[in-house]
Design an enzyme around this catalytic site. Structure first.
Site, mmCIF file in Angstrom:
data_model
loop_
_atom_site.group_PDB
_atom_site.id
_atom_site.type_symbol
_atom_site.label_atom_id
_atom_site.label_comp_id
_atom_site.label_asym_id
_atom_site.label_seq_id
_atom_site.Cartn_x
_atom_site.Cartn_y
_atom_site.Cartn_z
ATOM 1 N N VAL A 1 44.695 30.901 25.933
ATOM 2 C CA VAL A 1 45.553 29.707 25.927
ATOM 3 C C VAL A 1 44.844 28.470 25.378
ATOM 4 O O VAL A 1 45.502 27.487 25.016
ATOM 5 C CB VAL A 1 46.124 29.394 27.322
ATOM 6 C CG1 VAL A 1 47.032 30.523 27.800
ATOM 7 C CG2 VAL A 1 45.017 29.110 28.336
ATOM 8 N N ALA B 1 40.855 18.209 35.926
ATOM 9 C CA ALA B 1 41.847 18.950 35.144
ATOM 10 C C ALA B 1 43.184 18.996 35.868
ATOM 11 O O ALA B 1 44.246 18.785 35.264
ATOM 12 C CB ALA B 1 41.345 20.368 34.868
ATOM 13 N N LYS B 2 43.161 19.250 37.172
ATOM 14 C CA LYS B 2 44.399 19.376 37.935
ATOM 15 C C LYS B 2 45.088 18.020 38.114
ATOM 16 O O LYS B 2 46.317 17.953 38.217
ATOM 17 C CB LYS B 2 44.117 20.030 39.288
ATOM 18 C CG LYS B 2 43.747 21.515 39.182
ATOM 19 C CD LYS B 2 44.776 22.307 38.395
ATOM 20 C CE LYS B 2 44.650 23.804 38.599
ATOM 21 N NZ LYS B 2 45.598 24.570 37.760
ATOM 22 N N GLY C 1 48.229 33.464 32.740
ATOM 23 C CA GLY C 1 47.348 33.856 33.842
ATOM 24 C C GLY C 1 48.068 34.759 34.818
ATOM 25 O O GLY C 1 47.887 34.664 36.033
ATOM 26 N N ALA C 2 48.897 35.659 34.279
ATOM 27 C CA ALA C 2 49.814 36.422 35.124
ATOM 28 C C ALA C 2 49.330 37.828 35.461
ATOM 29 O O ALA C 2 50.089 38.633 35.988
ATOM 30 C CB ALA C 2 51.189 36.504 34.462
ATOM 31 N N ARG D 1 47.166 38.577 37.688
ATOM 32 C CA ARG D 1 46.881 38.700 39.130
ATOM 33 C C ARG D 1 47.245 37.400 39.837
ATOM 34 O O ARG D 1 47.642 36.420 39.208
ATOM 35 C CB ARG D 1 45.396 39.022 39.352
ATOM 36 C CG ARG D 1 44.457 37.938 38.834
ATOM 37 C CD ARG D 1 43.005 38.362 38.855
ATOM 38 N NE ARG D 1 42.768 39.475 37.956
ATOM 39 C CZ ARG D 1 42.604 39.340 36.636
ATOM 40 N NH1 ARG D 1 42.647 38.129 36.091
ATOM 41 N NH2 ARG D 1 42.394 40.376 35.868
ATOM 42 N N TYR E 1 37.395 20.868 37.856
ATOM 43 C CA TYR E 1 38.694 21.417 38.269
ATOM 44 C C TYR E 1 39.618 20.316 38.799
ATOM 45 O O TYR E 1 40.802 20.260 38.459
ATOM 46 C CB TYR E 1 38.445 22.479 39.344
ATOM 47 C CG TYR E 1 39.650 23.256 39.798
ATOM 48 C CD1 TYR E 1 40.177 24.290 39.027
ATOM 49 C CD2 TYR E 1 40.250 22.987 41.030
ATOM 50 C CE1 TYR E 1 41.275 25.031 39.464
ATOM 51 C CE2 TYR E 1 41.341 23.725 41.480
ATOM 52 C CZ TYR E 1 41.847 24.742 40.687
ATOM 53 O OH TYR E 1 42.926 25.469 41.128
#
Length: 251
Positions: A62, A155-156, A11-12, A14, A152
């Site tokens: 991913v 997941a986190k 996810g690089a 931005r 979210y």
């Protein structure tokens, strides 16, 4: 550092991922800039190479095992065996529970949790062979619960349990695993949140800063500093930790 390490940052293209990638490159690492759209990685790669670093743009999903295996093999061949992994890739599909679709739940779980699992599994073999590894997973203060983010938040929170288990399993191979849980960081993702709730982004930042003890919102560089420490040679005795980088304490 006795040798040049190779890092993968997912996810690089931005935001936080781009900030972390640039920092690790400035620390002297070769950096694979991984994102769903390889072309979108060009800006991050150009920034790194312009500063004298070495970077490679890699397109990969991913959440897809074959895509991950292909990407990691390419990195190993073109940049060197990846012994540093930053699992940052993430999406949001916010909604209140009664409006949240199964597709929105699965999409968020797929990128955050499945993605971290697949990337860690693919990279750990390179780390165990090198007897050195650093895995940093991006969690969030939302792991503590956040309205409109059942997917979210779950997941986190899952990322934290995953991280602690990796630390236990991989420690004997010289591999550490830690999680960073950012608070409000000024990125495209938080801009999307502001848009979802119908608040101008500048107002959203101002209001959020007033609730944070240090009286400002975070920047990608704040996360990059923390990641830089966690992947360093000197952080070898720090493992299985969740560090809240949120401008104040979180329970």
């Amino acid at each position: 550092m006795s040798e040049t390490r190779t890092a993968i940052v997912t996810g690089a293209a931005r935001g936080i991922g781009a900030g972390v990638a640039a920092r690790l490159a400035s620390d002297g690492m070769n950096v694979a800039v991984l994102d769903l759209d390889e072309a979108a990685c060009a800006g991050t790669v150009d920034q790194i190479t312009a500063a004298g670093g070495r970077a490679l743009a890699v397109g990969a999903n991913v959440a897809d095992p074959e895509s991950v295996e292909t990407a990691v093999a390419r990195v190993a061949e073109e940049l060197g065996a990846p012994t540093v992994l930053i699992n940052n890739a993430g999406i949001i599909r916010d909604n209140l529970l009664f409006k949240m679709t199964v597709e929105d739940w699965d999409a968020v779980m797929g990128v955050h949790l499945r993605g971290a699992f697949l990337m860690s599994k693919a990279c750990q073999k390179h780390m165990t062979e090198a007897k050195f590894g650093r895995i940093v997973n991006l969690s969030s203060t939302s792991a503590l619960g956040n309205r409109g983010q059942a997917n979210y938040s779950a997941a986190k929170a899952g990322i934290q349990g995953f991280t602690k288990t990796l630390a236990i399993e991989l420690g004997k191979f010289g591999i550490t695993a830690n999680a960073i849980a950012p608070g409000f960081i000024q990125t495209d993702m938080t801009a999307a949140t502001a848009e979802r709730i119908g608040v101008p982004f500048d107002d959203f930042i101002k209001f959020s800063a007033e609730q944070i003890p240090v009286q400002r919102v975070g920047q990608p560089e704040d996360i990059a500093h923390t990641a830089s420490f966690l992947v360093s040679e000197g952080a070898g005795f720090v493992s299985g930790q969740v560090i809240y980088v949120a401008g104040g304490p979180k329970d």
